[in-house]
Design an enzyme around this catalytic site. Structure first.
Site, PDB file in Angstrom:
ATOM      1  N   ASP A  60       4.423   0.167  12.026  1.00 57.27           N
ATOM      2  CA  ASP A  60       3.247  -0.599  11.589  1.00 57.27           C
ATOM      3  C   ASP A  60       3.291  -2.063  12.016  1.00 57.27           C
ATOM      4  OD1 ASP A  60       1.900   1.507  10.515  1.00 57.27           O
ATOM      5  OD2 ASP A  60       2.483   1.120   8.443  1.00 57.27           O
TER       6      ASP A  60
ATOM      7  N   LYS B  50       0.838  -1.199   0.000  1.00 57.61           N
ATOM      8  CA  LYS B  50       0.000   0.000   0.000  1.00 57.61           C
ATOM      9  C   LYS B  50       0.874   1.251   0.000  1.00 57.61           C
ATOM     10  CE  LYS B  50      -2.390   0.850   3.826  1.00 57.61           C
ATOM     11  NZ  LYS B  50      -2.355   2.167   4.500  1.00 57.61           N
TER      12      LYS B  50
ATOM     13  N   SER C  74       6.553  10.620   8.878  1.00 57.22           N
ATOM     14  CA  SER C  74       7.295  10.565   7.620  1.00 57.22           C
ATOM     15  C   SER C  74       6.397  10.891   6.430  1.00 57.22           C
ATOM     16  CB  SER C  74       7.920   9.181   7.434  1.00 57.22           C
ATOM     17  OG  SER C  74       6.907   8.194   7.314  1.00 57.22           O
TER      18      SER C  74
END
Length: 429
Positions: A302, A31, A159
């Site tokens: 993540d 993604k 970021s």
């Protein structure tokens, strides 16, 4: 919204009758790479192809916005729950002629964008807050940004803010000199952005805390999107919890642009061996003691939820750092983890910037069943699913939420022996 046969008003009962997992899985395209590729494709004056584009909800949403909504001059752009799209489009629309309202879901309107908006305003962007100061929705009038070509931004927050600025940098009249203040959060994601820009001919200089990009044109070049290493992390967790495992993940490679590829190294400590093959990777389980009690997630936030659940399932106390950015994600992921781990007697306590996972009072039993709230967060659903290996079964709310990054997740679980049964949701707190 529907993914496969799952809808927002169902839950899913995930169960596993043994602790053996074997099979071959094709992960969706990344993604993170896909969303960057779409923005760069829109900024390039000549067409090029993106291969293996992610089928995740966020990418589908961004593709529609760029290829339909903006081209037909829709004045209201709704990103839904897609945080990356919100940030990337804030910068993109600032340099795209037209007047736009950029909005999203209720949770999206609670996620801050002030740092990015302030940076863009310094460049000359015409952005107003259409609601609460510092948050979407935004009213953007796209134009040439000619006020200055040098700005500073706090590098420790997100970021995505930095990547959003870097991608529009070559299109600015004088390019961009971007000074990063403080630490740099999730640095691999910035490196990913610059590496993908380089594939399209964009040169940059990163010296110390300053990234410089001169005015240049994106050059067309077909891009191939790698499979998603974030999605791979859930398979690493399953292998760590299994007694016996042999999983092949198609297409992943050792030299990856994705920061989450560090999962291979981290999971070595939990007995997961990674063999890099010509066409992917092979994960196998080695029964050896866990050899880590401190993990820094600054550059790979993540996968923190995945590791937190892995530690809990293995009854392993551990300290995490680098979790601050998790508080401004789809939900406050730190609070969500604390709530859900507590259901198993696991505490996650904060000490300044450290978080201690304490499993001394854990109550994971193979004959019990827990209900997992997902907080509209795809990673909460997928991080907790492997617990079915040690817990026997668990019920997870809102299975459709995984469509945000990994639409075939539940189908893939069934390929390796999990049973995933749709249930009607009851209201639970």
């Amino acid at each position: 919204m529907v993914h496969g046969h799952y809808t927002m008003n169902t839950s899913i009962l995930v169960s596993k009758s043994d602790k053996i997992i074997k099979g071959e899985i094709s992960l969706p395209g990344s993604k993170s790479e896909s969303n960057r590729a779409l923005i760069m494709q829109a900024l390039c004056k000549k067409p090029f192809e993106i291969r293996n584009l992610s089928i995740a909800d966020d990418t589908v949403t961004l593709s529609k916005i760029l290829n339909v909504d903006i081209k037909t001059q829709q004045t209201t752009i709704d990103v839904g729950p897609a945080g990356t799209a919100m940030r990337f489009l804030t910068a993109f629309l600032s340099v795209t002629p037209g007047e736009w309202i950029l909005t999203g879901t209720h949770r999206m309107l609670e996620r801050p964008v002030k740092l990015l908006v302030d940076a863009l305003r310094l460049l000359g962007a015409d952005i107003e807050y259409a609601g609460n100061e510092g948050f979407p929705p935004l009213r953007i009038r796209g134009k040439n940004l000619e006020l200055t070509n040098e700005i500073s931004i706090d590098g420790s927050v997100s970021s995505q803010y930095i990547s959003a600025l870097l991608m529009i940098a070559p299109t600015l009249p004088k390019g961009l000199i971007l000074n990063l203040i403080g630490g740099v959060a999730s640095r691999p994601y910035i490196e990913m952005t610059l590496a993908m820009m380089a594939e399209l001919g964009i040169k940059h200089d990163w010296t110390g805390n300053t990234i410089s990009i001169s005015k240049q044109e994106y050059q067309p070049n077909d891009l191939y999107i790698e499979p998603d290493w974030s999605g791979a992390s859930y398979w690493y967790s399953m292998v760590a919890l299994a007694d016996e495992a042999d999983i092949k993940l198609i297409g992943l490679k050792g030299h990856s642009l994705q920061g989450d590829s560090v999962a291979a190294k981290i999971m070595e400590n939990f007995g997961v061996s990674t063999e890099f093959l010509k066409d992917g990777i092979r994960l196998t389980k080695e029964n050896r003691p866990i050899s880590v009690d401190f993990i820094d997630f600054e550059h790979c936030p993540d996968i923190a939820q995945t590791l937190a659940v892995t530690c809990a399932a293995l009854k392993h106390n551990c300290t995490f750092t680098g979790l601050e950015s998790l508080k401004i994600k789809e939900t406050d992921r730190v609070l969500a983890l604390q709530n859900e781990l507590a259901k198993f007697g696991v505490s996650m306590t904060q000490d300044e910037l450290s978080y201690h996972i304490d499993c001394d009072s854990i109550q994971i039993k193979s004959d019990s069943m827990a209900f997992i709230n997902t907080y509209h967060d795809h990673r909460m659903a997928m991080a907790f699913a492997p617990l079915a290996i040690t817990n026997g079964s668990l019920e997870i709310e809102d299975p459709a939420v995984t469509g945000k990054s990994y639409p075939s997740f539940w189908e893939d679980l069934t390929k390796v022996g999990f049973e995933c049964k749709e249930l009607e949701t009851e209201i639970r707190n």
